[in-house]
Design an enzyme around this catalytic site. Structure first.
Site, PDB file in Angstrom:
ATOM      1  N   ASP A  21       5.045   2.361  -2.221  1.00  0.00           N
ATOM      2  CA  ASP A  21       4.250   3.027  -1.355  1.00  0.00           C
ATOM      3  C   ASP A  21       2.753   3.148  -2.055  1.00  0.00           C
ATOM      4  OD1 ASP A  21       3.447   4.608   0.825  1.00  0.00           O
ATOM      5  OD2 ASP A  21       4.563   6.184   0.058  1.00  0.00           O
ATOM      6  N   ARG A  34      -7.621  -0.912   4.291  1.00  0.00           N
ATOM      7  CA  ARG A  34      -6.177  -0.730   4.058  1.00  0.00           C
ATOM      8  C   ARG A  34      -5.715  -2.163   3.466  1.00  0.00           C
ATOM      9  NH1 ARG A  34      -3.242   3.470   5.116  1.00  0.00           N
ATOM     10  NH2 ARG A  34      -1.597   2.258   5.410  1.00  0.00           N
ATOM     11  N   HIS A  38      -2.500  -3.869   0.574  1.00  0.00           N
ATOM     12  CA  HIS A  38      -1.528  -4.596   0.954  1.00  0.00           C
ATOM     13  C   HIS A  38      -1.526  -5.982   0.258  1.00  0.00           C
ATOM     14  CE1 HIS A  38      -0.269  -1.805   3.481  1.00  0.00           C
ATOM     15  NE2 HIS A  38      -1.001  -2.137   4.675  1.00  0.00           N
ATOM     16  N   LEU A 132      18.412 -14.044  -9.539  1.00  0.00           N
ATOM     17  CA  LEU A 132      18.028 -12.880  -8.961  1.00  0.00           C
ATOM     18  C   LEU A 132      18.034 -12.913  -7.442  1.00  0.00           C
ATOM     19  CD1 LEU A 132      16.335 -10.067  -8.975  1.00  0.00           C
ATOM     20  CD2 LEU A 132      14.509 -11.013  -8.549  1.00  0.00           C
ATOM     21  N   SER A 197      12.476   8.186   3.282  1.00  0.00           N
ATOM     22  CA  SER A 197      11.890   7.516   4.401  1.00  0.00           C
ATOM     23  C   SER A 197      12.962   6.683   5.115  1.00  0.00           C
ATOM     24  CB  SER A 197      10.688   6.806   3.773  1.00  0.00           C
ATOM     25  OG  SER A 197       9.633   7.709   3.281  1.00  0.00           O
TER      26      SER A 197
HETATM   27  C1  FPP Z   1       3.367   1.173   1.971  1.00  0.00           C
HETATM   28  O1  FPP Z   1       1.923   1.606   1.610  1.00  0.00           O
HETATM   29  C2  FPP Z   1       3.397  -0.260   2.041  1.00  0.00           C
HETATM   30  C3  FPP Z   1       3.630  -0.916   3.038  1.00  0.00           C
HETATM   31  C4  FPP Z   1       4.035  -0.274   4.412  1.00  0.00           C
HETATM   32  C5  FPP Z   1       3.662  -2.152   3.123  1.00  0.00           C
HETATM   33  C6  FPP Z   1       4.330  -3.047   1.847  1.00  0.00           C
HETATM   34  C7  FPP Z   1       3.956  -4.520   1.795  1.00  0.00           C
HETATM   35  C8  FPP Z   1       3.689  -5.259   0.933  1.00  0.00           C
HETATM   36  C9  FPP Z   1       3.434  -4.680  -0.540  1.00  0.00           C
HETATM   37  C10 FPP Z   1       3.262  -6.622   1.229  1.00  0.00           C
HETATM   38  C11 FPP Z   1       4.943  -7.031   1.101  1.00  0.00           C
HETATM   39  C12 FPP Z   1       4.889  -8.445   0.894  1.00  0.00           C
HETATM   40  C13 FPP Z   1       6.152  -8.903   0.458  1.00  0.00           C
HETATM   41  C14 FPP Z   1       6.098 -10.554   0.333  1.00  0.00           C
HETATM   42  C15 FPP Z   1       7.468  -8.271   0.058  1.00  0.00           C
HETATM   43  P1  FPP Z   1       1.169   2.488   2.664  1.00  0.00           P
HETATM   44  O2  FPP Z   1       0.295   1.356   3.357  1.00  0.00           O
HETATM   45  O3  FPP Z   1       2.153   3.249   3.326  1.00  0.00           O
HETATM   46  O4  FPP Z   1       0.199   3.323   1.806  1.00  0.00           O
HETATM   47  P2  FPP Z   1      -0.415   4.482   1.938  1.00  0.00           P
HETATM   48  O5  FPP Z   1       1.082   5.637   1.953  1.00  0.00           O
HETATM   49  O6  FPP Z   1      -1.202   4.840   0.691  1.00  0.00           O
HETATM   50  O7  FPP Z   1      -1.098   4.647   3.260  1.00  0.00           O
END
Ligand code: FPP
Length: 249
Positions: A21, A34, A38, A132, A197
């Protein structure tokens, strides 16, 4: 002494689950959109997966996209799907090199066809790897999973192939999307939020929880080691007394 040296080798958690997160907040802090968060989050995924493989962790489950994430703005959902596809294409050789087997949990049917196909291809390619197990939760939520399990169990009772009194914990576990995967020993959530969550609600009944203020894009391999060291200082009692646990160990 480095953080890694503090880890007790014969008490490594078998399964670590992570709620990644804080990507959006990290991007905002840098004055970026944003999606930059990611993208940086993918780099963290790469580093943490390599470190987990090297430590000999059995399962690493990452909450990559929740059922509720479908409600984000369409541009963000589309961009996340593209990022997932690109990442899988780019990272499959790394998974092979590190002997990592890819698995997914969640409602893959909801993913766009091209995204789904990429994951299925990578799952097939890495199926024989013995290190893994990297479990990506995609279009996943516990409540979705439990509803699906309830429907399938009810159908068996209806059809007369399952006796209602025979339903036990194993019946539920076997009907979850995580069937065959051991319950997490340690659940990490980044970004300072203190909630679960809708993630692995059944599976984390006895999991040790670890919350850190670090945002996911800035979560380092040393942060992972620190979480494991913290876990290793805990006493897992599974409902028993401390004296019983000490006697048995
Ligand atoms: C939460 O941060 C993150 C996500 C909803 C997406 C997570 C995805 C990645 C890190 C990419 C994944 C890639 C792979 C290959 C697994 P948020 O957007 O909710 O952050 P915020 O709460 O600060 O808005």
């Amino acid at each position: 002494m480095s953080k890694k040296d503090e880890i007790v080798k014969d008490r490594i958690p078998r399964h670590i689950a992570i709620i990644m997160d804080g990507n959006g907040r990290w991007a905002k802090k840098q004055g970026l959109a944003r999606m930059f968060g990611h993208k940086q989050g993918v780099t963290t995924v790469h580093n943490i997966t390599e470190a987990a493989a090297e430590l000999g962790i059995g399962y690493l489950t990452l909450y990559a996209f929740s059922t509720e994430n479908w409600n984000r703005p369409k541009e963000e959902v589309d961009a996340l799907m593209t990022l997932l596809v690109d990442t899988i294409a780019k990272e499959t050789p790394t998974l092979m090199k590190n002997n990592v087997r890819l698995l997914t949990i969640g409602d893959l049917e909801r993913l766009p066809q091209t995204t789904r196909e990429k994951f299925v291809g990578c799952i097939r390619q890495t199926a024989q790897n013995t290190g893994l197990n990297l479990v990506l939760a995609l279009s996943y939520s516990s409540r979705w999973e439990l509803i699906e399990a309830a429907k399938r169990i009810a159908a068996q009772v209806n059809a007369g192939t399952l006796d209602i009194d025979a339903i036990n914990e194993a019946t539920i576990s076997d009907h979850l999307t995580t069937h065959g995967i051991p319950d997490p020993d340690l659940l990490i959530r980044t970004s300072g939020e203190l909630r679960i969550s809708n993630f692995l609600l059944w599976q984390i009944a006895y999991t040790e929880l670890y919350f850190t203020d670090r945002l996911w894009p800035e979560f380092t391999v040393d942060d992972l080691y620190e979480a494991i060291i913290d876990y290793q200082h805990r006493e897992r009692r599974f409902g028993k007394t401390s004296e019983q646990v000490k006697r048995e160990s």
